[in-house]
Design a protein around this motif. Sequence first.
Motif, short mmCIF file in Angstrom:
data_model
loop_
_atom_site.label_atom_id
_atom_site.label_comp_id
_atom_site.label_asym_id
_atom_site.label_seq_id
_atom_site.Cartn_x
_atom_site.Cartn_y
_atom_site.Cartn_z
N UNK A 190 -90.37 23.78 -18.67
CA UNK A 190 -89.44 24.37 -19.63
C UNK A 190 -89.34 23.50 -20.88
N UNK A 191 -89.72 24.05 -22.04
CA UNK A 191 -89.69 23.28 -23.29
C UNK A 191 -88.28 22.94 -23.74
N UNK A 192 -87.31 23.67 -23.22
CA UNK A 192 -85.93 23.39 -23.60
C UNK A 192 -85.46 22.03 -23.14
N UNK A 193 -86.14 21.46 -22.15
CA UNK A 193 -85.76 20.14 -21.65
C UNK A 193 -85.92 19.09 -22.73
N UNK A 194 -86.96 19.24 -23.56
CA UNK A 194 -87.18 18.26 -24.63
C UNK A 194 -85.99 18.25 -25.58
N UNK A 195 -85.53 19.44 -25.98
CA UNK A 195 -84.38 19.51 -26.87
C UNK A 195 -83.14 18.89 -26.25
N UNK A 196 -82.95 19.12 -24.95
CA UNK A 196 -81.79 18.54 -24.27
C UNK A 196 -81.90 17.03 -24.18
N UNK A 197 -83.11 16.53 -23.94
CA UNK A 197 -83.33 15.09 -23.77
C UNK A 197 -83.05 14.33 -25.05
N UNK A 198 -83.53 14.87 -26.17
CA UNK A 198 -83.41 14.13 -27.44
C UNK A 198 -82.04 14.27 -28.09
N UNK A 199 -81.18 15.10 -27.49
CA UNK A 199 -79.84 15.26 -28.04
C UNK A 199 -78.77 14.87 -27.04
N UNK A 200 -79.11 13.87 -26.20
CA UNK A 200 -78.16 13.44 -25.17
C UNK A 200 -77.91 11.94 -25.24
N UNK A 201 -77.26 11.47 -26.31
CA UNK A 201 -77.03 10.02 -26.42
C UNK A 201 -76.12 9.47 -25.33
N UNK A 202 -75.37 10.35 -24.67
CA UNK A 202 -74.52 9.87 -23.58
C UNK A 202 -75.34 9.46 -22.36
N UNK A 203 -76.59 9.97 -22.27
CA UNK A 203 -77.44 9.65 -21.13
C UNK A 203 -78.68 8.85 -21.51
N UNK A 204 -79.12 8.95 -22.75
CA UNK A 204 -80.39 8.34 -23.17
C UNK A 204 -80.13 7.40 -24.34
N UNK A 205 -80.70 6.20 -24.27
CA UNK A 205 -80.47 5.20 -25.32
C UNK A 205 -81.55 5.18 -26.39
N UNK A 206 -82.77 5.55 -26.04
CA UNK A 206 -83.86 5.59 -27.02
C UNK A 206 -84.92 6.57 -26.53
#
Length: 416
Positions: free
Chosen positions: A179-195
């Motif tokens: 699902x390509x939507x995962x990429x959008x979710x990943x890059x817009x989740x600063x609460x879970x991802x630091x870089x």
Amino acid sequence: MLQLGQNARKAAAAMALASTAAKNAALLHASELLRATRAELAEANREDLAAAERAALEPAAIDRLRLSSAVIEAMSEGLEQVAALPDPIGSIESLRKLPSGISVGRMRVPLGVIGIIYESRPNVTVDAAALCIKSGNATILRGGSEALHSNRALAGCMRRALAHAGLPVDAVQAVPTRDRGVVGALIQAPEWVDVIVPRGGKSLIERISREARVPVIKHLDGICHVYVDGEADPDMAVRVADNAKTQRYSTCNTMETLLVHRAIAKVFLPRIAAIFRDKAVEMRTDADCAALLAPLGIATTPATDADWSAEYLAPIIAIRIVDSIDEAMAHIARHGSQHTDAIITANHVNALRFLREVDSASVMVNASTRLADGFEFGLGAEIGISTDKLHARGPVGLEGLTSQKFVVLGQGEIRC
């Protein structure tokens, strides 16, 4: 994404406290697992290769996808090299005593959760996971859909190795969907991802850079140059230029443009052009180069303006004759991508000028651009090659996956 993020954040807290011995044990066991499961890895890779052929992917893309025995062995060796590297976490640098009586230094700490988005190359799964483990980070891996089966199998090996060493398996998580939507979710989740570290085509990296709410370590292009100076050793120049272009066509550190000083062109160009012709490399050249090679029966194609700024990732090369090192460096400044550029010369002054004045992540003297690589630079592996100037530049290894915090040692000092 919520579940992956929560898992990763919890794992990152544990990894930040993990001992060097435990991290190294995981890496060494992963190396053993890769060798022990070659057949299973090859079978998973065959599924991806068959799908890629049915989808008529470009030969370069299929080449990047292939998990050969040599690639598996290189991944295993990379894991061993990363295990052998000094652990940066917890090290204190530049500790100095100040007039107030306090001692101030900087301690290396993990970044936290690193999201890695990449295309085609399944070996990135292992390289990235290894560096994240050793640097005390957790990672969420979103590989290309074309490598889904290979990435699952490789990530499974890494997770088994983490469990073997008593570390949280969720320190390495591969996104289990196309699902390509995962990429959008990943890059817009600063609460879970630091870089975020994107590795792939220009369109992917541009999209991530444009849309991300998480800091990004990136490079857009690998338009690498080799400049053969008028005082170059012709034999060395031929050997380096051949390797820089033909050792592998599909990598970002492959030479795309060859610049040749006019003083050495008659000696050097016929030799390297004959090699390129015999290896079926299309040469797109300026008029002076074409005029020199045509009487020798070596066919060329007139270069367009677009060719000087092209990243071919294919058996195509742009070649131009220049009148000076200044002209060569001006060409690189205008058309390059600040990735990797090399000079071949016996002139010490020109070598130093090139090192100082060419503004690229890796600048080389008398060496192939193909050596611009974390493995070759002694980093054990790399998570990517950054053409940014912040936070990391060039091949990003362990240190690039850490930050620093100030530490202060005192004996009751107060501010007056």
